[in-house]
Write a protein that holds these residues in place. Structure first.
Motif, PDB file in Angstrom:
ATOM      1  N   VAL A 101       2.885 -23.513 -37.578  1.00 59.67           N
ATOM      2  CA  VAL A 101       1.506 -23.614 -38.049  1.00 59.67           C
ATOM      3  C   VAL A 101       0.732 -22.408 -37.525  1.00 59.67           C
ATOM      4  O   VAL A 101       1.049 -21.864 -36.461  1.00 59.67           O
ATOM      5  N   VAL A 102      -0.281 -21.986 -38.290  1.00 59.09           N
ATOM      6  CA  VAL A 102      -1.119 -20.845 -37.920  1.00 59.09           C
ATOM      7  C   VAL A 102      -2.560 -21.341 -37.788  1.00 59.09           C
ATOM      8  O   VAL A 102      -3.115 -21.896 -38.741  1.00 59.09           O
ATOM      9  N   ILE A 103      -3.141 -21.156 -36.606  1.00 63.10           N
ATOM     10  CA  ILE A 103      -4.464 -21.694 -36.308  1.00 63.10           C
ATOM     11  C   ILE A 103      -5.433 -20.551 -36.031  1.00 63.10           C
ATOM     12  O   ILE A 103      -5.199 -19.733 -35.132  1.00 63.10           O
ATOM     13  N   SER A 104      -6.517 -20.495 -36.785  1.00 61.99           N
ATOM     14  CA  SER A 104      -7.596 -19.544 -36.525  1.00 61.99           C
ATOM     15  C   SER A 104      -8.668 -20.272 -35.719  1.00 61.99           C
ATOM     16  O   SER A 104      -9.096 -21.372 -36.090  1.00 61.99           O
ATOM     17  N   TYR A 105      -9.120 -19.654 -34.620  1.00 67.28           N
ATOM     18  CA  TYR A 105     -10.016 -20.377 -33.724  1.00 67.28           C
ATOM     19  C   TYR A 105     -10.817 -19.402 -32.875  1.00 67.28           C
ATOM     20  O   TYR A 105     -10.550 -18.196 -32.844  1.00 67.28           O
ATOM     21  N   HIS A 106     -11.792 -19.918 -32.176  1.00 62.03           N
ATOM     22  CA  HIS A 106     -12.445 -19.151 -31.113  1.00 62.03           C
ATOM     23  C   HIS A 106     -12.841 -20.096 -29.987  1.00 62.03           C
ATOM     24  O   HIS A 106     -12.988 -21.304 -30.186  1.00 62.03           O
ATOM     25  N   THR A 107     -12.979 -19.533 -28.806  1.00 62.10           N
ATOM     26  CA  THR A 107     -13.285 -20.333 -27.619  1.00 62.10           C
ATOM     27  C   THR A 107     -14.788 -20.527 -27.482  1.00 62.10           C
ATOM     28  O   THR A 107     -15.589 -19.855 -28.142  1.00 62.10           O
ATOM     29  N   SER A 108     -15.172 -21.432 -26.597  1.00 62.54           N
ATOM     30  CA  SER A 108     -16.586 -21.675 -26.336  1.00 62.54           C
ATOM     31  C   SER A 108     -16.966 -21.109 -24.968  1.00 62.54           C
ATOM     32  O   SER A 108     -16.102 -20.822 -24.136  1.00 62.54           O
ATOM     33  N   LYS A 109     -18.261 -20.973 -24.744  1.00 65.86           N
ATOM     34  CA  LYS A 109     -18.738 -20.497 -23.442  1.00 65.86           C
ATOM     35  C   LYS A 109     -18.399 -21.474 -22.323  1.00 65.86           C
ATOM     36  O   LYS A 109     -18.365 -21.086 -21.156  1.00 65.86           O
ATOM     37  N   SER A 110     -18.162 -22.721 -22.681  1.00 67.61           N
ATOM     38  CA  SER A 110     -17.866 -23.735 -21.665  1.00 67.61           C
ATOM     39  C   SER A 110     -16.379 -23.865 -21.363  1.00 67.61           C
ATOM     40  O   SER A 110     -15.971 -24.793 -20.666  1.00 67.61           O
ATOM     41  N   ALA A 111     -15.572 -22.947 -21.867  1.00 69.70           N
ATOM     42  CA  ALA A 111     -14.125 -23.020 -21.634  1.00 69.70           C
ATOM     43  C   ALA A 111     -13.822 -23.045 -20.136  1.00 69.70           C
ATOM     44  O   ALA A 111     -14.114 -22.087 -19.418  1.00 69.70           O
ATOM     45  N   GLN A 112     -13.229 -24.142 -19.660  1.00 73.25           N
ATOM     46  CA  GLN A 112     -12.979 -24.288 -18.226  1.00 73.25           C
ATOM     47  C   GLN A 112     -11.893 -23.330 -17.730  1.00 73.25           C
ATOM     48  O   GLN A 112     -11.807 -23.062 -16.532  1.00 73.25           O
ATOM     49  N   GLY A 113     -11.076 -22.820 -18.636  1.00 72.85           N
ATOM     50  CA  GLY A 113      -9.997 -21.929 -18.220  1.00 72.85           C
ATOM     51  C   GLY A 113     -10.378 -20.466 -18.179  1.00 72.85           C
ATOM     52  O   GLY A 113      -9.548 -19.627 -17.824  1.00 72.85           O
ATOM     53  N   LEU A 114     -11.604 -20.121 -18.535  1.00 71.01           N
ATOM     54  CA  LEU A 114     -12.029 -18.717 -18.588  1.00 71.01           C
ATOM     55  C   LEU A 114     -13.290 -18.509 -17.767  1.00 71.01           C
ATOM     56  O   LEU A 114     -14.204 -19.333 -17.804  1.00 71.01           O
ATOM     57  N   GLN A 115     -13.341 -17.404 -17.042  1.00 68.29           N
ATOM     58  CA  GLN A 115     -14.593 -17.018 -16.388  1.00 68.29           C
ATOM     59  C   GLN A 115     -14.972 -15.613 -16.830  1.00 68.29           C
ATOM     60  O   GLN A 115     -14.179 -14.668 -16.732  1.00 68.29           O
ATOM     61  N   TRP A 116     -16.192 -15.508 -17.322  1.00 68.34           N
ATOM     62  CA  TRP A 116     -16.741 -14.235 -17.783  1.00 68.34           C
ATOM     63  C   TRP A 116     -17.712 -13.717 -16.725  1.00 68.34           C
ATOM     64  O   TRP A 116     -18.679 -14.388 -16.373  1.00 68.34           O
TER      65      TRP A 116
END
Length: 595
Positions: A101-116
């Motif tokens: 399967v091919v999924i197009s997506y984007h993350t949110s600012k609240s993503a717990q796995g990412l720190q900007w």
């Protein structure tokens, strides 16, 4: 009637891995610092273990734009909320012949796995920074997948970043910067999803050996490379115990201070906290620990978060063996005794029913599995196995165990069954099933357990007795003390210490604001417990500068217990924006914080 738990089931994933299992993905993402999001497409390849027309994935706060098969035909999907811990599940309808399967997506600012991080939050102050922390179940916040240790995956990735920034991942990393800002990666060995990692920033690289090196911001590169210059020696020692290193290179990245752990064993790119850069190699056992995971944790993995002790217990033991070979028996003994001291402290506060090797985290936050029992009690168990069998025989078993389960995920019960067929057969005169079961499932420590000791701490006991008898701090003999002696000294001070004694200790040894983060943390705990207000400004600076959970969490708990409620609230409000999202979530709950 209590519902009996399925000990083979991962209660922290909604994925139907027993039916359809993802084994490989192709990731193509772009990093957008302005919007603080990843935009991309991921292709998931899966096998069918049972007939089913439904693929179930884990996700958390992801925006899914569309899903297709490999030929671009749209597939119907649905996202359903599960709970605050697990996030959501992505359910995709897949016809019988579909295997991708091919999924197009984007993350949110609240993503717990990412720190900007903004430029001003970095060492260089000029460029932004991004890094991930997928363990335990945060990979689902930046890639839709089957986020469970049971579903090991290989992957290829392409990452587009703004020019001037470097991207690295838990895969092969090329230190040569591309001209177009597009970085490509391959991980051809199956890894658990909690080991998926990415970092983007102003990163420089320096080798520390023929198959190791360090990435970090340019201003920290020389110090980091010097601190970690013994990495190749550690690799050779580890190989002599558990066989050839399977991952090619062992590179590290020293992250900004908000990284919430001491280290993270992401294969081919271990993440490290800058608090390890002490200038004297006194804290590099963390490097040995993350390296040891290359065998116990990355090769042989926990199947569920209940089984975390299989990773951390064997790795903590293995770390001690590496330290002994590289830095000597005295340092290994010191670290083992301090390890036991940490366990003793946690035994005082942890309910007895929680003091087992398997973590009681089914239907609870898997972060609760990361305690001193899955690390230090489990390590004591492995040390006792070595003592019972003898080092030569135990090393043979350890090598056999790692080779037997390489690139697989196992449960506690899998290990116990394996031990019955090997340890209890080959060494029936040295270990029996009752003793094995007591260690694994028993509460606390077995009645026969003998705690580790080190004569090297005799001088610490002497100094403590002199201090308590009234001798001033300046008269104590502390020549030749290592960091471990100071840690032990601070941990063994009486619970109640007078203000005069604290002031004397601080004036003589300069504990407040100490450059070594371990010593500083231990001192601040003593000071808070005894309402020693002079430390509060330096403590505030420390908590705002360092985001390592090992230090931050206990200090806030000490403030809470000591009654510094207003100070705690003010410090946390100031420090919180600099903490990793996953740590924010834990501390918000612990401190009952409401923005």
């Amino acid at each position: 009637m209590a519902v009996e738990l399925n000990l083979q089931h991962d209660y922290h994933s909604s994925a139907n891995t027993d039916v359809l299992r993802v084994y490989h993905f192709e990731l193509d993402i772009a990093v957008d610092f302005d919007l603080q999001q990843l935009n991309g497409v991921v292709r998931l390849d899966f096998i069918r273990n049972m007939p089913s027309n439904t693929l179930v994935l884990d996700c958390r706060d992801l925006f899914v734009d569309n899903v297709t098969d490999i030929d671009g035909v749209t597939l119907s999907f649905n996202i359903i909320d599960v709970n605050d811990t697990l996030g959501q599940k992505l359910i995709i309808d897949v016809a019988e012949k579909i295997t991708s399967v091919v999924i197009s997506y984007h993350t949110s600012k609240s993503a717990q796995g990412l720190q900007w991080l903004k430029p001003e939050q970095t060492l260089g102050k000029k460029l932004p920074y991004l890094f991930s922390q997928s363990q335990p179940i945060n990979a689902r916040s930046w890639i839709p997948l089957q986020d469970t240790p049971k579903a090991r995956v290989t992957f290829n990735a392409s990452v587009k970043t703004p020019l001037g920034l470097r991207t690295v991942m838990s895969a092969n990393n090329n230190p040569v910067m591309p001209d177009d800002g597009v970085f490509t990666f391959t991980m051809d060995k199956p890894i658990p999803t909690h080991l998926l990692a990415i970092a983007v920033g102003d990163l420089a690289f320096q080798t520390t050996g023929p198959r190791s090196g360090v990435y970090t911001e340019p201003g920290m590169l020389e110090a980091a490379a010097n601190e970690f210059e013994d990495t190749e020696s550690m690799i050779r020692v580890a190989e002599s115990l558990l066989g050839p290193y399977a991952w090619g290179r062992y590179d590290m990245i020293v992250l900004p201070p908000s990284f919430p752990f001491g280290g993270m064993e992401n294969p081919m790119l271990a993440f490290m906290t800058p608090t390890l850069i002490a200038g004297d190699k006194s804290l590099v056992s963390t490097v040995a620990h993350e390296l040891a995971h290359s065998w116990t944790g990355n090769l042989v993995s926990n199947a569920t978060w209940r089984d975390l002790w299989l990773n951390e217990g064997f790795t903590t033991y293995f770390t001690n063996r590496i330290v002994e070979e590289v830095y000597g028996r005295e340092q290994a003994e010191l670290e083992w005794v301090i390890e036991f001291g940490r366990l003793q402290q946690e035994m005082l506060s942890m309910p007895l029913g929680e003091q087992t090797l398997p973590a009681n985290v089914q239907n609870r936050d898997p972060n609760l599995a990361f305690n001193r029992f899955t690390y230090d009690k489990a390590s004591m168990f492995v040390h006792e196995l070595e003592h019972r069998l003898g080092r030569v025989a135990f090393d043979e078993f350890l090598l056999q165990y790692v080779n037997h389960f390489a690139f697989t995920a196992i449960t506690t019960e899998t290990f116990v069954d394996y031990a019955k067929q090997t340890l209890l057969v080959d060494h029936f005169d040295k270990l029996n099933l009752e003793e094995l079961t007591e260690w694994v499932y028993g509460q606390g420590l077995p009645a026969w357990f003998v705690a580790p000791t080190s004569r090297s701490f005799d001088k610490v006991y002497l100094a403590l007795s002199q201090l308590i008898s009234g001798i001033g701090a300046s008269e104590l003999c502390v020549a030749q003390w290592r960091v471990h002696h100071w840690q032990y000294f601070l941990s063994k001070l009486p619970l109640r210490v007078s203000q005069a004694m604290l002031l004397d200790l601080d004036e003589v040894f300069n504990f407040t604001g100490h450059h070594n983060a371990e010593i500083a943390c231990d001192w601040y705990r003593v000071a808070i417990r005894n309402l020693f207000d002079p430390v509060l400004p330096a403590l505030t600076e420390y908590l705002c500068k360092i985001g390592r959970g090992k230090f931050v969490r206990p200090l806030f708990i000490e403030l809470q217990i000591a009654g510094y409620h207003q100070e705690l609230k003010a410090i946390y409000a100031q420090a919180r924006p600099g903490y990793h999202p996953s740590l924010q979530v834990q501390l918000d709950s612990l401190l009952h914080y409401d923005e």
